[in-house]
Each structure stands twice: as structure tokens, then as C-alpha cells.
Design a protein around this motif. Structure first.
Motif, short mmCIF file in Angstrom:
data_model
loop_
_atom_site.label_atom_id
_atom_site.label_comp_id
_atom_site.label_asym_id
_atom_site.label_seq_id
_atom_site.Cartn_x
_atom_site.Cartn_y
_atom_site.Cartn_z
N SER A 104 3.63 -2.25 -6.77
CA SER A 104 2.99 -2.66 -5.53
C SER A 104 3.01 -4.18 -5.36
O SER A 104 3.31 -4.70 -4.29
CB SER A 104 1.56 -2.13 -5.49
OG SER A 104 0.92 -2.49 -4.31
N LEU A 161 0.83 -1.21 0.00
CA LEU A 161 0.00 0.00 0.00
C LEU A 161 0.86 1.26 0.00
O LEU A 161 0.56 2.23 -0.71
CB LEU A 161 -0.94 0.00 1.21
CG LEU A 161 -1.89 1.17 1.32
CD1 LEU A 161 -2.86 1.17 0.14
CD2 LEU A 161 -2.65 1.11 2.62
N VAL A 193 0.75 4.12 -2.91
CA VAL A 193 0.50 5.54 -2.62
C VAL A 193 1.60 6.41 -3.23
O VAL A 193 1.33 7.45 -3.82
CB VAL A 193 0.37 5.77 -1.10
CG1 VAL A 193 0.43 7.23 -0.75
CG2 VAL A 193 -0.93 5.16 -0.60
N MET A 205 1.05 9.24 -6.11
CA MET A 205 1.51 10.62 -5.92
C MET A 205 2.48 11.02 -7.04
O MET A 205 2.42 12.15 -7.53
CB MET A 205 2.17 10.77 -4.56
CG MET A 205 1.16 10.72 -3.43
SD MET A 205 1.80 10.77 -1.74
CE MET A 205 3.41 11.36 -1.80
#
Length: 70
Positions: free
Chosen positions: A49, A22, A26, A30
Motif C-alpha cells: 500500500s 486503499l 483492500v 482479501m
């Protein structure tokens, strides 16, 4: 360093792997927001990921296997 204490149960290992995956997702979202056309989940983000998840599981398996030796 901590002698595999953090990898004692597979529940903790999977929870840690999900957390790391996770975190990487993220960061990728971003980066896509800054570089791309907005904050989106892309195939590259999902790939990074998944690689982080599998890498964490693999390292935990190696540590648990090494701790199981007499």
C-alpha cells in the motif's frame, strides 16, 4: 492522453494516491483472507500500500514537472 489534467492540484494528487493505496490494501487483505488465517492487515499489505502511494506521488510529480516546461 489527458495532458496532466488529473494532476493539476496537489490536493487531487494526494486524494488519488490515498485511493490507490486503499485499493491495494483492500486487495491484500482479501488475499490474506483467502490464503492466510483470516482477513488481517499485515506488514506486507502495508508495504504494498505504501509503495502504491509513493509510486502514484512520484508519477504525478513527473507528469506535473513535464507539463511545467514551456
Amino acid at each position: 492522453m489527458f495532458r496532466g489534467r488529473g494532476f493539476r492540484t496537489w490536493t487531487h494528487v494526494v486524494a488519488g494516491a490515498c485511493g490507490i493505496a486503499l485499493l491495494f490494501l483492500v486487495v491484500m487483505v482479501m488475499a490474506e483472507a483467502v490464503i492466510g488465517e483470516g482477513a488481517r492487515v499485515t506488514r506486507a499489505g502495508l508495504t504494498v500500500s505504501a509503495a502504491a502511494f509513493l509510486g502514484y506521488i512520484g508519477i504525478a510529480w513527473l507528469i506535473r514537472r513535464d507539463d511545467a516546461r514551456p
